[in-house]
Motif scaffolding. Sequence first.
Motif, mmCIF file in Angstrom:
data_model
loop_
_atom_site.group_PDB
_atom_site.id
_atom_site.type_symbol
_atom_site.label_atom_id
_atom_site.label_comp_id
_atom_site.label_asym_id
_atom_site.label_seq_id
_atom_site.Cartn_x
_atom_site.Cartn_y
_atom_site.Cartn_z
ATOM 1 N N LEU A 676 31.275 41.708 40.999
ATOM 2 C CA LEU A 676 32.473 42.538 40.903
ATOM 3 C C LEU A 676 32.934 43.014 42.276
ATOM 4 C CD1 LEU A 676 31.722 44.675 37.707
ATOM 5 C CD2 LEU A 676 33.045 42.570 37.917
ATOM 6 N N GLY A 680 36.660 42.431 43.424
ATOM 7 C CA GLY A 680 37.395 43.607 43.850
ATOM 8 C C GLY A 680 37.887 43.502 45.287
ATOM 9 N N GLY A 683 41.070 41.452 45.397
ATOM 10 C CA GLY A 683 42.208 42.273 44.990
ATOM 11 C C GLY A 683 42.579 43.286 46.055
ATOM 12 N N LEU A 684 41.575 43.919 46.683
ATOM 13 C CA LEU A 684 41.849 44.920 47.710
ATOM 14 C C LEU A 684 42.549 44.306 48.918
ATOM 15 C CD1 LEU A 684 41.450 47.876 48.603
ATOM 16 C CD2 LEU A 684 39.262 47.171 49.601
ATOM 17 N N HIS A 788 45.884 36.865 40.588
ATOM 18 C CA HIS A 788 44.469 37.252 40.681
ATOM 19 C C HIS A 788 44.026 37.978 39.408
ATOM 20 C CE1 HIS A 788 40.732 38.885 42.198
ATOM 21 N NE2 HIS A 788 41.180 40.117 42.048
ATOM 22 N N GLN A 789 44.838 38.930 38.959
ATOM 23 C CA GLN A 789 44.516 39.619 37.718
ATOM 24 C C GLN A 789 44.529 38.649 36.543
ATOM 25 O OE1 GLN A 789 43.317 42.402 37.073
ATOM 26 N NE2 GLN A 789 43.870 43.032 34.997
ATOM 27 N N CYS A 792 41.265 36.823 36.308
ATOM 28 C CA CYS A 792 40.228 37.705 35.755
ATOM 29 C C CYS A 792 40.395 37.863 34.243
ATOM 30 C CB CYS A 792 40.285 39.065 36.449
ATOM 31 S SG CYS A 792 39.864 39.034 38.204
ATOM 32 N N PHE A 829 35.983 46.254 33.975
ATOM 33 C CA PHE A 829 36.389 46.075 35.374
ATOM 34 C C PHE A 829 37.819 45.551 35.460
ATOM 35 C CE2 PHE A 829 36.997 43.000 38.801
ATOM 36 C CZ PHE A 829 36.819 43.810 39.914
ATOM 37 N N CYS A 830 38.160 44.556 34.637
ATOM 38 C CA CYS A 830 39.521 44.012 34.650
ATOM 39 C C CYS A 830 40.543 45.096 34.326
ATOM 40 C CB CYS A 830 39.640 42.866 33.654
ATOM 41 S SG CYS A 830 38.746 41.381 34.121
ATOM 42 N N GLN A 833 40.792 47.349 37.435
ATOM 43 C CA GLN A 833 41.456 46.639 38.518
ATOM 44 C C GLN A 833 42.952 46.519 38.242
ATOM 45 O OE1 GLN A 833 40.185 42.774 40.864
ATOM 46 N NE2 GLN A 833 41.160 42.151 38.974
ATOM 47 N N GLY A 837 45.923 48.024 40.574
ATOM 48 C CA GLY A 837 46.911 47.108 41.135
ATOM 49 C C GLY A 837 48.320 47.410 40.691
#
Length: 847
Positions: A676, A680, A683-684, A788-789, A792, A829-830, A833, A837
């Motif tokens: 994760l 993460g 995404g960051l 990206h999302q 996931c 987590f998704c 995130q 986002g």
Amino acid sequence: MKSETGFDHALYARFPTTNPRPEGELEELERIWCAPRGWEYLKAVNNNYIGFIYVVTALCFFLAAGILSLGMRVQLAAPMMDFLPQDTYNQFFTMHGTVMMFLFAVPMVEAIGVMLLPQMLAARDLPFPRLSAYAYWAYAVGGGFFFCSLFIGLAPDGGWFMYPPLTSLQYSPGINTDMWLLGIGFIEISAIAGAVEIIVGVLRTRAPGMTLDRMPMFVWAMLAFAVMILIAFPSVILCTLLLELERAFNWPFFDATRGGDPMLWQHLFWFFGHPEVYIIFLPAAGLMSMMVSTAAQTPLVGYRLNVLAIVATAFISFGVWAHHMFATGMPRVSTGYFSAASMAVSLPAGIQVFCWIATLASGKIRWSTPALFVVGSVMIFTMGGLTGVMVGMVPFDWQVHDTYFIVAHFHYVLIGGMVFPVFGAFYYWAGMTSSRPLSERLGRWTFWLMFGGLHITFLPMHLTGFMGMPRRVYTYLPDRGLDLLNQISTVGSFVMAAGVLVFLVDCARNFRFTTDDDAGNVYNAGTLEWLPTGLYSTRSIPLVRGRDPLWDQPELAKDVEDGRYFLPGSITGLRETLVTSPINAEPQYVQLMPGPSVWPLASAVFTAGIFLALTVQAYTFSAVSCVFMLYATLRWLWETDRPIRLKEGDVGGGIVLPITITGPSSHSWWALNATLVVIGMIGLMTLFAYLYLYGIHPEVWTAPPGLAQTGGIAALLLLALGAAWLSRRSLAGASHGEFPGQGPWISAAAGAGLLALALYWDVTGWLSTGLLPTATGQGATVFALLAHQGMCVFTAIIMAAYLGWRSARGLLTGPANVTLDVVVRWIGFCALQGLVGSTVLRLFPGG
């Protein structure tokens, strides 16, 4: 010692036990961990074996890259040479740098870790041997295809750093650049998989009593190495994907005319690229610390200072990336900060060097081949460090930037800080895997040829850099005073190559791989990797009472061989290892290890197929490869969460421990956390790209969708989080071994469905504003984050379907289940995130 798990340390007094292992138990262990034969090598999932072939493969890539460098030096031996055409030379130096950094340096130290860590930790194996097998095969298959591009004229030619706009479609229209972008992105997946294995292995499979304060320095170094990979490598994966999206679909991340910026590539790339220098250096420094101690036959001076230096280096290195960009016109405040950080990062390295010198001075040096490489490494790395401090000063860097002074500097650092320690390690640890040690006489020839050749090659390059010879040029004009210096460097490169050739001759004459009858502890080291071992590491897992157990406990090797410690046999008749607590290494439970399997190989091959097909834009073949990859991966996972009737067993000395557990104390929980972090970070860094481009081009920004829609998306994501929590709770309510019905799976599937609905609403909301990914840098970064999302969420849907299939087979039993635990935490987590986002994109900068 304070317990962190409630374990009674008084039980340690039972070891070594008075009764040795019965003869039949040792035979049973050897049968369970039998060595592979024939095609079974492709199915092997034991880290001792995987690590060895990993090392051999990385060495082959080193030799290949070295041959490329010899061709480059012949071309530069005299002005206006025509040994290599310009295009071929560009491919040579691009492949040389890429192979050395991505296919040799990082994989080699990771391979050494995978091979040595089970023995150093006295574990039967690291916790995820199938993941290690996947990491190796992904590296070998992907790296092999990537290197072969050189022979068909498709090798990249934009440098190992691939700066746009040179590598944009306008200036690099062929698929050479795509080969680099997708190939390197794929290979880094291998490095990340290995890092997850190393982190969990170091923190959870140490021998009982091996507290953090007793870990060998190499183990500390590999832990820092793996954590740095999880933080740094997502950045290079992201920037390679962004540039490929720009080339393939015209998304303008780096196009300054449409709201992008080519400097974004440098920030993303060097956020990975500079920590990578220390990712390479720290494991080599750990090897150095262990070889120094053995060479002097005394404990390492300043053990805790060394640990502090490793941690400090890992931390500070992430604040140094922009010192590669002093010549790009950065603000003075930024250049001042990064210059100071460049100075600061040299301090921890200096601490380690002085500890090594103090250790050598406090003992009596045995001048073996490893000792020569250790001392040579200290000298070379110190010289490279001094020039590193010079280029950390902005005015000086402006003068020598992109000249051969920089080439000389980083070769001194990388060869002194990594290559020499690794060659010393080959001689030092050869006796652990070979029935005969390597030759001391040939080893000395190897050292002196490499040591002399290094200085003859790279010392003159400082002068050619001062005289203005630029990097990355395939020739130069006569009568510039560069002729003699370049001739000397070319001669030196062949001297160094002769040293490597002597090493290969030594290996051919003396190295004989074995999993049983090895040469042994040739240099009288004090750490656990020299215990009696086989393919399955130590015969019984010892109790550790000091930093140098073989020196502190003279009878330890015999007691381990006799089976007087933990796990003298197999409790379940399967492969097993002991899982301990992360700080004090207190025994917690017995982990069942998976047996041989061909599925990690199949998964790696089809993953390579995905990336290779994308390179040539064969999207149908890529999609088919993706389906087969998913099947192979799920097939390999199916049998790793097997129901076990035996819930606990005697691990030795009358100590009874559980067999496999779930929750925060399980090794799978730690592995998912590490994964994760990687997701993460991607995404960051995408959010960083979005905010960076806004700071550069605020005038092209489009107003985001309304607040009402943003609130609705947040509500859906919170509901998905609640569904994941409900799924776990419904399983926890079941009795031990009871099947709770389809409720847990249905709740998890509902959570995945809510994630998909929130994503759909998010995408359509942005499209309703008229924003397109091909229009501006804002559109490109917004839809990159949504993509990206989307990946996931797609993974969450597959995981929920897999969970449903296991539930239908009655394998989802309460009150806890590893598969369900992983799935619901991924869904949670998704959701988090997506919440972060969508909130950042829609509320900042707010149009």
